[in-house]
Design a protein around this motif. Structure first.
Motif, PDB file in Angstrom:
ATOM      1  N   SER B 319    -101.167   3.136  33.091  1.00  0.00           N
ATOM      2  CA  SER B 319     -99.831   3.325  33.328  1.00  0.00           C
ATOM      3  C   SER B 319     -98.933   2.926  32.175  1.00  0.00           C
ATOM      4  O   SER B 319     -97.829   2.357  32.210  1.00  0.00           O
ATOM      5  CB  SER B 319     -99.200   2.081  34.496  1.00  0.00           C
ATOM      6  OG  SER B 319     -99.301   0.929  33.965  1.00  0.00           O
ATOM      7  N   THR B 320     -99.517   3.474  31.066  1.00  0.00           N
ATOM      8  CA  THR B 320     -98.845   3.348  29.625  1.00  0.00           C
ATOM      9  C   THR B 320     -97.750   4.539  29.672  1.00  0.00           C
ATOM     10  O   THR B 320     -96.463   4.033  29.436  1.00  0.00           O
ATOM     11  CB  THR B 320     -99.837   3.440  28.662  1.00  0.00           C
ATOM     12  OG1 THR B 320    -100.891   2.722  28.868  1.00  0.00           O
ATOM     13  CG2 THR B 320     -99.041   3.250  27.269  1.00  0.00           C
ATOM     14  N   VAL B 436     -95.004   1.381  37.323  1.00  0.00           N
ATOM     15  CA  VAL B 436     -94.557   1.085  36.327  1.00  0.00           C
ATOM     16  C   VAL B 436     -95.264   1.850  34.952  1.00  0.00           C
ATOM     17  O   VAL B 436     -95.806   1.446  33.910  1.00  0.00           O
ATOM     18  CB  VAL B 436     -94.787  -0.500  35.693  1.00  0.00           C
ATOM     19  CG1 VAL B 436     -93.975  -1.333  36.637  1.00  0.00           C
ATOM     20  CG2 VAL B 436     -96.064  -0.711  35.715  1.00  0.00           C
ATOM     21  N   LEU B 437     -95.168   3.304  35.283  1.00  0.00           N
ATOM     22  CA  LEU B 437     -95.804   4.330  34.417  1.00  0.00           C
ATOM     23  C   LEU B 437     -94.667   4.780  33.386  1.00  0.00           C
ATOM     24  O   LEU B 437     -95.321   4.854  32.290  1.00  0.00           O
ATOM     25  CB  LEU B 437     -96.381   5.155  35.263  1.00  0.00           C
ATOM     26  CG  LEU B 437     -97.700   6.024  35.036  1.00  0.00           C
ATOM     27  CD1 LEU B 437     -98.169   7.131  35.983  1.00  0.00           C
ATOM     28  CD2 LEU B 437     -97.385   6.840  33.609  1.00  0.00           C
TER      29      LEU B 437
HETATM   30  K   LIG Z   1     -95.654   2.114  31.205  1.00  0.00           K
END
Ligand SMILES: [K+]
Ligand SMILES: [K+]
Lengths: 484, 484
Positions: B319-320, B436-437
């Protein structure tokens, strides 16, 4: 333990049945419709009947012992595969399609999916059209027997829930006597509702042929039509509302129908928590969609908008898949809503596909329970459904089912995209087949002919997977089934 | 019971902290970067600090009693909301965006989502760019404290699982001492990994500014960049592989990092079932994607295809959300794969989002258990994870979480489509925010600026919902929380 000879002997029954059906359709073509396709039915029928009878007579000496759970699961899957293959032969020879497409069409009929690779239906031989409709009706009956008599015994996806609901002896854990016992009343209910449906269609203005044909695919929530334009062919709101009623009846638990008949009280429908929730869900989503369509679509009046919304929501939630208008002209969001509505599904114990209303309710109650537990970590909470406590075991099975449905959807969608389809086409086809719903979108908006051969076989597998509630088929691929 | 004054007093802490951070950035602008944005930071900082201090001093006499579960959940949600609002002020005044967009950008930073409404980053004031990067680093630390210290106590989504894994006193069911106790070692681990990351980036050729900035958004799995082209700006495979390592470290359970440090044995990573599964999943999916891209994409060599696949799979699964190439030029199926990979997520107890590897494993084991149960209906089966038995209660919570994630995705996707987005844009934005990607696709391929105001607020809510693992936020809308 699996006894292969026993399963093979059992398999001759549905094959014999398919042979008989094709024989009858051969006679129908010869005597009644006179459309020169008799031999396309009688030839494969004779071969099927011959082989089945030889096997049956050869195994005559063997007594038919009780069937184990494992054998029942293998038998269920092989039945749909074998009958699907046999049913494909007249399709291949009459509609001149490949074996791949023929099997797809046949399985689509028998699983009551209603996805088609054919076009130009209106000009096809009547015997052939009625045969397709009848495949759905027969498949629907097979499914009702499967989901009412067999699923609860196996507790597939938590369906032990329904055990107490089912009339007939339930203490016996052996399948065979139970199946025989429940089959006769299911027949009765299924035939009665179909006859009523055909009568209503006829009174509303369909020809006898269309009325019977469409009653077959309405009550079975199958969705095949004798016209390319599906229910849109008739341009009749009255027929859409008749269709609405019978799609909902087809998507109702048939054990509930029987209880209503026994108690002679229509109120039982509303007293049933699953049925009540089902009707409320249909109402709420349809009204939301109608409002949206009235403001953003091409609808002329709110009443027409309401009719169209109820019809398509019911068509998709019951996994029937009839269309009354060109859905590609609606805003794309409606297609997405219809695709996801298909996952809600009808009631358990019906001909409908999808995850079933009861499982959705239990999943939502599960979320609610977790929220309570967060606030009261030491509280003891139990889940109630229809005033009975739901065991943890049933909850586990239901939630595993829901996760499996989601995971299968993702995997099949990606596999279809690898064959070259767009995302919308791949997702809609996967959802349409897994939920035995039928219609695809985007490139597959007209029919499933654009699928490659690999994709067609994938979708044939998806239909059987969804129809048999995933676990029945999946278990065959795990060594635990085959171990002694 | 909820004590509003207590929650308010607690809330001054993160607000004070945000005020201090902005004050420091004001000083940085004035003393170091000299980019004339000092007052954009110092002004709101002074007001925040002033108000917070007044409240704090006003409530000085009240002792700080132990926080209850309910208060912890309310506090967690309000923290992200309040700090998100405060953090937005410099963004609104420096980047000249609306309050709606500013709050979105700020929450996107603090939740480590990394979705942006801004473009033209490369020419923006350096203080501002570093502030955005720091928001992610600070948010990441906040999340680690939340997921390591608070989630297991609340058993949100079954995370009681991790309780035994966490160092520090675990028998005390009160939150406050525990949080204080775990915070100091989390700091240590987090700062150490970030420093190492910055050093590696610097040695690989980044400027000091970029190295520090990108280390902030790598270890926090945030994904903000100081360049519009994200990691693609640097044209360096070496940097991508450095990034891979530190994204994975950021998506590792921080309690596991600490145990590795204590035991001084790197083997512990592989002995951890979640971590091992995580690495295997990354490897398998990346190799499949690389093979597909090599045959169907524009990749020149298999090695470049592998590098790109590993980088983007790791970027999305952790999720970066960094990108190294224009993903819109890849086949659409890769976008679909990346979207769904985001739902797998990183390890629990890390800065990563998504459903977390541990929950996916438990869901799969749940399906496996049901299959065994079908074959052996009377067998007694238990689920093992990391050699410990998983209770039915934890399984229930995990499965409810998975269903909630799927349901929320469907609802937000349809709501976004109502605002006029295409299906792909709506689904990808929903998935990007809930997990939350970060990166969206289709119309949102460049940034989230095309979102309407309503859609922007929806996505701000989705980021907080996903960051706090759904239940923490959802519970606030149920009366059960507010009852005495
Ligand atoms: K992210
Ligand atoms: K159907």
């Amino acid at each position: 333990m699996i006894r292969p000879l026993l399963v093979m002997r059992l398999l001759t029954m549905p094959c014999l049945w398919m042979g008989l059906v094709q024989l009858v359709f051969g006679e129908l073509s010869f005597m009644f419709f006179k459309d020169n396709v008799a031999s396309n039915f009688t030839l494969p029928a004779s071969i099927t009947l011959g082989i089945s009878l030889i096997i049956l007579i050869g195994f005559k000496k063997y007594p038919l012992p009780s069937v184990t759970n494992r054998e029942a699961m293998l038998f269920a899957t092989l039945t749909w595969v074998a009958v699907g293959m046999l049913g494909a032969i007249p399709i291949v020879t009459i509609a001149h399609v490949s074996f791949t497409d023929g099997v797809f069409e046949s399985i689509s009929g028998l699983t009551t999916t209603g996805a088609t690779v054919l076009s130009g239906l209106d000009s096809m031989p009547k015997t052939f059209l009625m045969y397709r409709q009848f495949l759905q009706w027969m498949g629907g009956l097979g499914v009702v027997i499967f989901v009412v008599a067999i699923l609860p015994m196996l507790n597939i996806g938590g369906m032990r829930l329904l055990k107490a609901e089912t009339p007939g002896p339930i203490k016996d854990d052996k399948l065979s006597p139970r199946v025989a016992n429940t089959t006769h009343y299911l027949w009765l209910v299924y035939v009665t509702i179909t006859a009523l449906c055909a009568l209503c269609y006829y009174l509303a203005g369909m020809s006898v042929f269309d009325a019977i044909g469409h009653s077959f695919s309405t009550v079975s929530t199958g969705g095949f039509s004798t016209h390319d334009a599906s229910m849109g062919y008739f341009h009749s709101n009255l027929m859409l509302w008749i269709c609405n009623v019978f799609m909902v009846l087809g998507a109702t638990n048939f054990a509930l129908h029987y209880r209503v008949y026994l108690a002679n009280s229509i109120k039982l429908y509303w007293k049933d928590e699953e049925m009540r929730s089902f009707l409320i869900i249909i109402f709420v989503i349809s009204v939301i969609l109608a409002t949206y369509l009235y403001h953003n679509g091409n609808e002329h009046s709110f009443w027409q908008s309401l009719t169209d919304s109820f019809f398509h929501i019911i068509s998709f939630i019951t996994s029937t898949g009839f269309a009354a208008t060109d859905l590609s002209k609606w805003p794309v969001v409606t297609a997405v809503i219809l695709i996801f509505v298909g996952y809600i599904g009808g009631c358990a114990g019906s001909t409908a596909g999808g995850n079933k209303v009861i499982r959705n309710i239990i999943a939502l109650k599960s979320v609610g329970l977790e929220i309570k537990r967060l606030v009261h970590p030491n509280g003891v909470f139990t889940m109630k459904f229809q005033r009975r406590t739901i065991s943890g075991e049933v909850r586990h099975a239901v939630m595993a089912f829901m996760c499996l449905a989601a995971l299968t959807t993702i995997i099949f969608t990606i596999l279809l995209m690898f064959t070259g389809l767009s995302f919308m086409a791949a997702l809609s086809a996967t959802a349409a087949c897994l939920n035995v719903l039928g219609p695809g979108f985007a490139e597959l908006g007209n029919n499933f002919a654009p699928l490659s051969d690999v994709a067609t076989w994938l979708m044939s597998a998806a239909m059987i997977l969804g129809r048999l509630e995933y676990f029945t088929v999946l278990v065959l691929f795990f060594p635990v089934l085959w171990r002694q």
